[in-house]
Design a protein around this motif. Structure first.
Motif, mmCIF file in Angstrom:
data_model
loop_
_atom_site.group_PDB
_atom_site.id
_atom_site.type_symbol
_atom_site.label_atom_id
_atom_site.label_comp_id
_atom_site.label_asym_id
_atom_site.label_seq_id
_atom_site.Cartn_x
_atom_site.Cartn_y
_atom_site.Cartn_z
ATOM 1 N N ARG A 22 2.612 2.137 -3.543
ATOM 2 C CA ARG A 22 1.344 2.572 -4.532
ATOM 3 C C ARG A 22 0.889 3.823 -3.697
ATOM 4 N NH1 ARG A 22 -0.582 -2.811 -3.617
ATOM 5 N NH2 ARG A 22 -2.173 -2.183 -2.161
ATOM 6 N N GLU B 265 -0.933 4.686 -1.625
ATOM 7 C CA GLU B 265 -2.415 4.390 -0.488
ATOM 8 C C GLU B 265 -1.647 4.895 0.988
ATOM 9 O OE1 GLU B 265 -4.054 1.072 -0.707
ATOM 10 O OE2 GLU B 265 -4.179 0.490 -2.921
ATOM 11 N N ARG C 78 0.825 -0.945 0.187
ATOM 12 C CA ARG C 78 0.627 0.242 -0.218
ATOM 13 C C ARG C 78 1.105 1.146 -0.100
ATOM 14 N NH1 ARG C 78 -5.481 -1.034 1.872
ATOM 15 N NH2 ARG C 78 -6.298 -3.441 2.942
#
Length: 257
Positions: A118, A120, A115
């Motif tokens: 990426r 996020e 995460r």
């Protein structure tokens, strides 16, 4: 040395924020129960089968090694007491901690690390969502819930495996095994074992979350974070277990039959 101390400080900060945030979320009725239950189920699926596979040979080894020693002393009837003492006080919590430090830490660090790379986590911060509340707290609570359950499972399977070996291979009668099972072990020892597993689970989840949230450098950074999380978790479990064992020995000495 300075870098290690800074990393330790960041891990302590993550743990403190997670504990305080969990209490605040529960009071304000904002706690993500659904996410917590999802993480509980995920941890169970990751660790339950390995726990059983680990507990069986552990119970067999304890029964064989302790049984040989007790047989030389001519006290075969005390095999159940010695086996129960070894599994409950040391074997089960250590197996729980090592299993959580292996499978559990790797799963959490890999999830949060992916995460992070990426972006996020950065997106959550941009939207005003605290990653500690959204991601870390549910995993922390899930780990501290699953850890004692895993400990109980390992105790049950380990004791049954040791009993089977004692009766089938070492000639111990079932009645004498269970009659002496509680000779050296008190109820307080079971509570200490469960408390150990909860502490180990908390350490593992804090370390793995911290390493996952700080992953950088693409997929290789995630792999490095997973590796660091597993190694640090295992080391932390061993060191803390030594410390807790010393305290338990001082205040809860082994009861003699």
């Amino acid at each position: 040395m300075v870098s290690s101390l800074r990393t330790f400080g960041r891990a302590v900060r993550v743990g403190r924020q997670a504990l305080g945030g969990a209490a605040i979320d529960i009071v304000r009725l904002r706690f993500p129960w659904r996410e917590m239950l999802h993480q509980c189920w995920y941890l169970v699926t990751v660790t339950a089968i390995p726990a059983i596979l680990m507990a069986i040979p552990f119970g067999v080894i304890v029964s064989l090694q302790v049984g040989n020693l007790i047989h030389q002393l001519g006290a075969d009837s005390l095999l159940g007491a010695a086996g129960g003492l070894g599994v409950i006080k040391q074997g089960a919590p250590m197996a729980t901690g090592l299993l959580l430090g292996g499978a559990g830490a790797a799963a959490i660090a890999a999830d949060l690390g992916a995460r992070t790379i990426r972006e996020e986590i950065d997106a959550l911060r941009v939207m005003g969502i605290n990653p500690i509340h959204r991601l870390v707290i549910p995993r922390m609570v899930a780990m501290t819930v699953v850890a004692p359950l895993l400990n109980i499972l390992i105790i049950f399977v380990g004791v049954i495996a040791g009993y089977a070996v004692a009766v089938a291979a070492q000639g111990v009668t079932p009645g004498s095994y269970w009659a002496t099972f509680g000779s050296f072990t008190m109820v307080a020892d079971v509570w200490v074992s469960l408390a150990k597993s909860v502490i180990f689970g908390f350490l593992v989840v804090v370390i793995s979350c911290q390493r996952g949230l700080e992953a950088k450098g693409g997929p290789r950074g995630v792999a490095d974070g997973v590796n660091a999380a597993v190694v640090l978790s295992v080391v932390a479990v061993v060191v803390v277990n030594l410390f807790i064992t010393q305290l338990a020995t001082m205040f809860l000495p082994t009861r003699l039959a």
